[in-house]
Enzyme design. Structure first.
Site, PDB file in Angstrom:
ATOM      1  N   ASP A   7      13.226 -34.905  46.821  1.00  0.00           N
ATOM      2  CA  ASP A   7      12.289 -34.986  45.695  1.00  0.00           C
ATOM      3  C   ASP A   7      11.034 -35.722  46.138  1.00  0.00           C
ATOM      4  OD1 ASP A   7      11.479 -34.615  42.967  1.00  0.00           O
ATOM      5  OD2 ASP A   7      11.749 -36.752  42.686  1.00  0.00           O
ATOM      6  N   SER A   8       9.990 -35.589  45.340  1.00  0.00           N
ATOM      7  CA  SER A   8       8.746 -36.294  45.628  1.00  0.00           C
ATOM      8  C   SER A   8       8.904 -37.803  45.428  1.00  0.00           C
ATOM      9  CB  SER A   8       7.640 -35.774  44.713  1.00  0.00           C
ATOM     10  OG  SER A   8       8.056 -35.878  43.363  1.00  0.00           O
ATOM     11  N   CYS A  70      12.794 -31.196  43.247  1.00  0.00           N
ATOM     12  CA  CYS A  70      11.431 -31.262  42.734  1.00  0.00           C
ATOM     13  C   CYS A  70      10.956 -29.857  42.331  1.00  0.00           C
ATOM     14  CB  CYS A  70      10.525 -31.823  43.833  1.00  0.00           C
ATOM     15  SG  CYS A  70       8.814 -31.970  43.358  1.00  0.00           S
ATOM     16  N   GLU A 150       8.336 -43.055  34.279  1.00  0.00           N
ATOM     17  CA  GLU A 150       8.402 -44.054  35.364  1.00  0.00           C
ATOM     18  C   GLU A 150       8.379 -45.477  34.790  1.00  0.00           C
ATOM     19  OE1 GLU A 150       7.516 -43.567  39.079  1.00  0.00           O
ATOM     20  OE2 GLU A 150       8.152 -41.484  38.930  1.00  0.00           O
ATOM     21  N   CYS A 180      10.500 -30.265  35.267  1.00  0.00           N
ATOM     22  CA  CYS A 180      10.033 -31.421  36.035  1.00  0.00           C
ATOM     23  C   CYS A 180      11.198 -32.406  36.068  1.00  0.00           C
ATOM     24  CB  CYS A 180       8.817 -32.037  35.352  1.00  0.00           C
ATOM     25  SG  CYS A 180       8.320 -33.614  36.065  1.00  0.00           S
ATOM     26  N   HIS A 182      11.425 -35.455  35.886  1.00  0.00           N
ATOM     27  CA  HIS A 182      11.395 -36.622  34.996  1.00  0.00           C
ATOM     28  C   HIS A 182      11.779 -36.305  33.552  1.00  0.00           C
ATOM     29  CE1 HIS A 182       9.294 -38.187  38.400  1.00  0.00           C
ATOM     30  NE2 HIS A 182       9.000 -39.342  37.811  1.00  0.00           N
TER      31      HIS A 182
END
Ligand code: DGL
Length: 255
Positions: A7-8, A70, A150, A180, A182
């Site tokens: 993942d990023s 990702c 985040e 996504c 998140h």
């Protein structure tokens, strides 16, 4: 079976969590490119370059499959990864589309795709959905959701206001693709905003896809997780403890 999860940054832990819960792998190596996150605002060539660099790291491990958790990587770099990898590579977009297809009662359902700017700009979800015969598709890139998650603001006024900002003109959809890493963390809030929508989560979709595609002879009692980050591995470890409910066994640094 051993897997790599790429993942990023830390967001891919949501996908790791689903994979781990199904005990499909004895070992998972997770790499989050925390030094260069976010990928979702970068262009195609940069995402491909970063992904191929991450691939070199995964080549140090004896893994059977690399999972690009990702969505932005899945949107742009899967073919390049497959072409250069000595192991299988799976992204999350095709599995997400299949998961929706398996749940949709007919092709006239309305679909809302939520993804990063890169994922939405690639048009990959939309192309694959149209190929499956779906036509009522809306794509939105709620970029502010990423920093909000985040910050750990999974509920509350900031999130409510931001959702209103992005969603206020939309008709309630039948399906929402959480495109996504998140977004699963704010799935409850999104469900409250659109109570009748079915949410498609990359983690659950990839598990379904893996189970349907590969033969898993056994469920492992335990999955050994090794975390690697290109920067601030402590943050990755803390986030894993919070999101996975356990402190992973290893915390080596990759730079
Ligand atoms: N992991 C990214 C994705 O799923 C979100 C964060 C980023 O922009 O790097 O697209």
């Amino acid at each position: 079976m051993r897997a790599g999860v790429f993942d990023s940054g830390v967001g891919g832990l949501t996908v790791l969590k689903s994979i781990k819960e199904h005990r499909l792998f004895s070992d998972i190596v997770y790499f989050g490119d925390t030094a260069r996150v976010p990928y979702g605002v970068k262009d195609k060539n940069t995402i491909i370059r970063y992904s191929l660099e991450a691939l070199e790291f995964f080549k140090n491990f004896d893994i059977d499959i690399l999972i690009a958790a990702c969505n932005s990587v899945s949107a742009y770099a899967i073919e390049e990864l497959r072409h250069n990898a000595p192991f299988r590579v799976s992204g999350v977009i095709e599995p997400g589309v299949l998961a929706l297809k398996n749940r949709a009662p007919h092709k006239d359902v309305s679909i809302l795709i939520l993804g990063t700017r890169a994922t939405i700009a690639s048009g990959k979800y939309e192309t694959l959905l149209r190929r499956e015969g779906f036509t009522d598709i809306t794509s939105v890139s709620p970029s502010l959701f990423v920093p909000i998650v985040e910050e750990g603001l999974f509920e509350g006024a900031v999130l409510e206001t931001t959702m209103h900002h992005y969603f206020r003109h939309l008709s309630p959809p039948d399906f929402i693709i959480l495109g996504c890493t998140h977004f699963p963390l704010i799935a409850d809030a999104i469900s409250r905003y659109f109570p009748d929508a079915v949410l498609i989560h990359s983690g659950e979709a990839i598990v379904e896809h893996l189970q349907n595609t590969y033969r898993f002879d056994q469920q492992f009692d335990k999955t050994e997780i090794k975390l690697f980050a290109s920067e601030n591995p402590e943050h990755l470890k803390k986030t894993a403890a919070l999101w996975l409910g356990e402190t992973p066994q290893s915390n080596e640094i990759f730079q």
